[in-house]
Scaffold this motif. Sequence first.
Motif, mmCIF file in Angstrom:
data_model
loop_
_atom_site.group_PDB
_atom_site.id
_atom_site.type_symbol
_atom_site.label_atom_id
_atom_site.label_comp_id
_atom_site.label_asym_id
_atom_site.label_seq_id
_atom_site.Cartn_x
_atom_site.Cartn_y
_atom_site.Cartn_z
ATOM 1 N N LEU A 30 -27.072 -44.087 -67.807
ATOM 2 C CA LEU A 30 -27.121 -44.717 -69.132
ATOM 3 C C LEU A 30 -28.398 -45.534 -69.295
ATOM 4 O O LEU A 30 -29.044 -45.483 -70.341
ATOM 5 C CB LEU A 30 -25.904 -45.607 -69.359
ATOM 6 N N LYS A 31 -28.765 -46.269 -68.269
ATOM 7 C CA LYS A 31 -29.980 -47.086 -68.329
ATOM 8 C C LYS A 31 -31.221 -46.221 -68.552
ATOM 9 O O LYS A 31 -32.157 -46.625 -69.241
ATOM 10 C CB LYS A 31 -30.130 -47.904 -67.047
ATOM 11 N N GLN A 32 -31.212 -45.020 -68.000
ATOM 12 C CA GLN A 32 -32.330 -44.096 -68.155
ATOM 13 C C GLN A 32 -32.258 -43.296 -69.455
ATOM 14 O O GLN A 32 -33.109 -42.452 -69.708
ATOM 15 C CB GLN A 32 -32.378 -43.140 -66.962
ATOM 16 N N GLY A 33 -31.222 -43.543 -70.257
ATOM 17 C CA GLY A 33 -31.067 -42.811 -71.508
ATOM 18 C C GLY A 33 -30.534 -41.410 -71.325
ATOM 19 O O GLY A 33 -30.695 -40.560 -72.185
ATOM 20 N N GLN A 34 -29.874 -41.176 -70.195
ATOM 21 C CA GLN A 34 -29.304 -39.865 -69.896
ATOM 22 C C GLN A 34 -27.790 -39.916 -70.056
ATOM 23 O O GLN A 34 -27.160 -40.926 -69.712
ATOM 24 C CB GLN A 34 -29.638 -39.442 -68.474
ATOM 25 N N PRO A 35 -27.197 -38.828 -70.526
ATOM 26 C CA PRO A 35 -25.731 -38.794 -70.636
ATOM 27 C C PRO A 35 -25.103 -38.709 -69.247
ATOM 28 O O PRO A 35 -25.770 -38.345 -68.276
ATOM 29 C CB PRO A 35 -25.472 -37.517 -71.432
ATOM 30 N N PRO A 36 -23.824 -39.024 -69.164
ATOM 31 C CA PRO A 36 -23.133 -38.871 -67.876
ATOM 32 C C PRO A 36 -23.143 -37.407 -67.433
ATOM 33 O O PRO A 36 -23.272 -36.494 -68.247
ATOM 34 C CB PRO A 36 -21.701 -39.322 -68.174
ATOM 35 N N ILE A 37 -22.995 -37.216 -66.143
ATOM 36 C CA ILE A 37 -22.835 -35.875 -65.591
ATOM 37 C C ILE A 37 -21.490 -35.340 -66.090
ATOM 38 O O ILE A 37 -20.518 -36.104 -66.168
ATOM 39 C CB ILE A 37 -22.851 -35.930 -64.049
ATOM 40 N N PRO A 38 -21.398 -34.060 -66.436
ATOM 41 C CA PRO A 38 -20.106 -33.525 -66.881
ATOM 42 C C PRO A 38 -18.988 -33.856 -65.887
ATOM 43 O O PRO A 38 -19.135 -33.656 -64.678
ATOM 44 C CB PRO A 38 -20.356 -32.015 -66.965
ATOM 45 N N GLY A 39 -17.908 -34.392 -66.402
ATOM 46 C CA GLY A 39 -16.759 -34.765 -65.584
ATOM 47 C C GLY A 39 -16.832 -36.165 -65.003
ATOM 48 O O GLY A 39 -15.841 -36.668 -64.462
ATOM 49 N N GLN A 40 -17.977 -36.808 -65.101
ATOM 50 C CA GLN A 40 -18.151 -38.132 -64.496
ATOM 51 C C GLN A 40 -17.227 -39.167 -65.132
ATOM 52 O O GLN A 40 -16.567 -39.929 -64.429
ATOM 53 C CB GLN A 40 -19.601 -38.566 -64.617
ATOM 54 N N LEU A 41 -17.159 -39.194 -66.443
ATOM 55 C CA LEU A 41 -16.282 -40.166 -67.102
ATOM 56 C C LEU A 41 -14.814 -39.841 -66.863
ATOM 57 O O LEU A 41 -13.993 -40.750 -66.730
ATOM 58 C CB LEU A 41 -16.582 -40.248 -68.600
ATOM 59 N N THR A 42 -14.489 -38.572 -66.778
ATOM 60 C CA THR A 42 -13.111 -38.188 -66.457
ATOM 61 C C THR A 42 -12.738 -38.729 -65.077
ATOM 62 O O THR A 42 -11.645 -39.274 -64.891
ATOM 63 C CB THR A 42 -12.953 -36.652 -66.491
ATOM 64 N N SER A 43 -13.649 -38.616 -64.126
ATOM 65 C CA SER A 43 -13.394 -39.145 -62.774
ATOM 66 C C SER A 43 -13.268 -40.665 -62.794
ATOM 67 O O SER A 43 -12.410 -41.226 -62.106
ATOM 68 C CB SER A 43 -14.516 -38.735 -61.824
ATOM 69 N N ILE A 44 -14.099 -41.333 -63.573
ATOM 70 C CA ILE A 44 -14.016 -42.793 -63.680
ATOM 71 C C ILE A 44 -12.677 -43.197 -64.276
ATOM 72 O O ILE A 44 -11.999 -44.092 -63.760
ATOM 73 C CB ILE A 44 -15.197 -43.351 -64.497
ATOM 74 N N LEU A 45 -12.270 -42.530 -65.354
ATOM 75 C CA LEU A 45 -10.995 -42.870 -65.996
ATOM 76 C C LEU A 45 -9.810 -42.589 -65.079
ATOM 77 O O LEU A 45 -8.862 -43.370 -65.025
ATOM 78 C CB LEU A 45 -10.862 -42.132 -67.324
ATOM 79 N N LEU A 46 -9.868 -41.494 -64.325
ATOM 80 C CA LEU A 46 -8.808 -41.192 -63.361
ATOM 81 C C LEU A 46 -8.755 -42.271 -62.280
ATOM 82 O O LEU A 46 -7.682 -42.764 -61.930
ATOM 83 C CB LEU A 46 -9.041 -39.818 -62.732
ATOM 84 N N ALA A 47 -9.901 -42.642 -61.759
ATOM 85 C CA ALA A 47 -9.952 -43.682 -60.730
ATOM 86 C C ALA A 47 -9.416 -45.011 -61.264
ATOM 87 O O ALA A 47 -8.704 -45.728 -60.552
ATOM 88 C CB ALA A 47 -11.384 -43.849 -60.222
ATOM 89 N N LEU A 48 -9.727 -45.328 -62.508
ATOM 90 C CA LEU A 48 -9.214 -46.568 -63.113
ATOM 91 C C LEU A 48 -7.691 -46.532 -63.202
ATOM 92 O O LEU A 48 -7.019 -47.537 -62.924
ATOM 93 C CB LEU A 48 -9.833 -46.784 -64.492
ATOM 94 N N LYS A 49 -7.126 -45.397 -63.565
ATOM 95 C CA LYS A 49 -5.668 -45.275 -63.659
ATOM 96 C C LYS A 49 -5.027 -45.419 -62.282
ATOM 97 O O LYS A 49 -3.998 -46.074 -62.123
ATOM 98 C CB LYS A 49 -5.306 -43.928 -64.301
ATOM 99 N N ILE A 50 -5.649 -44.843 -61.273
ATOM 100 C CA ILE A 50 -5.110 -44.950 -59.918
ATOM 101 C C ILE A 50 -5.150 -46.394 -59.436
ATOM 102 O O ILE A 50 -4.189 -46.899 -58.850
ATOM 103 C CB ILE A 50 -5.880 -44.002 -58.966
#
Length: 114
Positions: A30-50
């Motif tokens: 994000l700091k570099q102005g690049q989007p997340p890697i595909p699936g990265q936010l899904t992994s973050i959200l899953l980890a948050l739920k766990i």
Amino acid sequence: MDYKTARNFLITQGKALETQKNPDAFLIRLKQGQPPIPGQLTSILLALKIVFDAAKDSSALERELVSALYKLSIESHLLFEEGRSRGVEWPPLLKEDIKRVRLAVGSIFSGQWS
């Protein structure tokens, strides 16, 4: 993903700006102005739920995890807005996904999933 893996993953993602060890970490991209890697936010959200499920009945959270969670929720929003003001064209659902991260972190802190 088990709790230990989820915890370590969130700490790595949340502390990436400090350590600069993982150039593909969410906050660094994000700091570099690049989007997340595909699936990265899904992994973050899953980890948050766990982490939520494991910690919901606990009265305390460890400082390193809390720091990483806080940075993920606050820094991601700030970096998104900074990028937008610089003219970065983010993926259409990124703003909503960042909001989901913020809500999930708030759920971990409150003990109630929202």
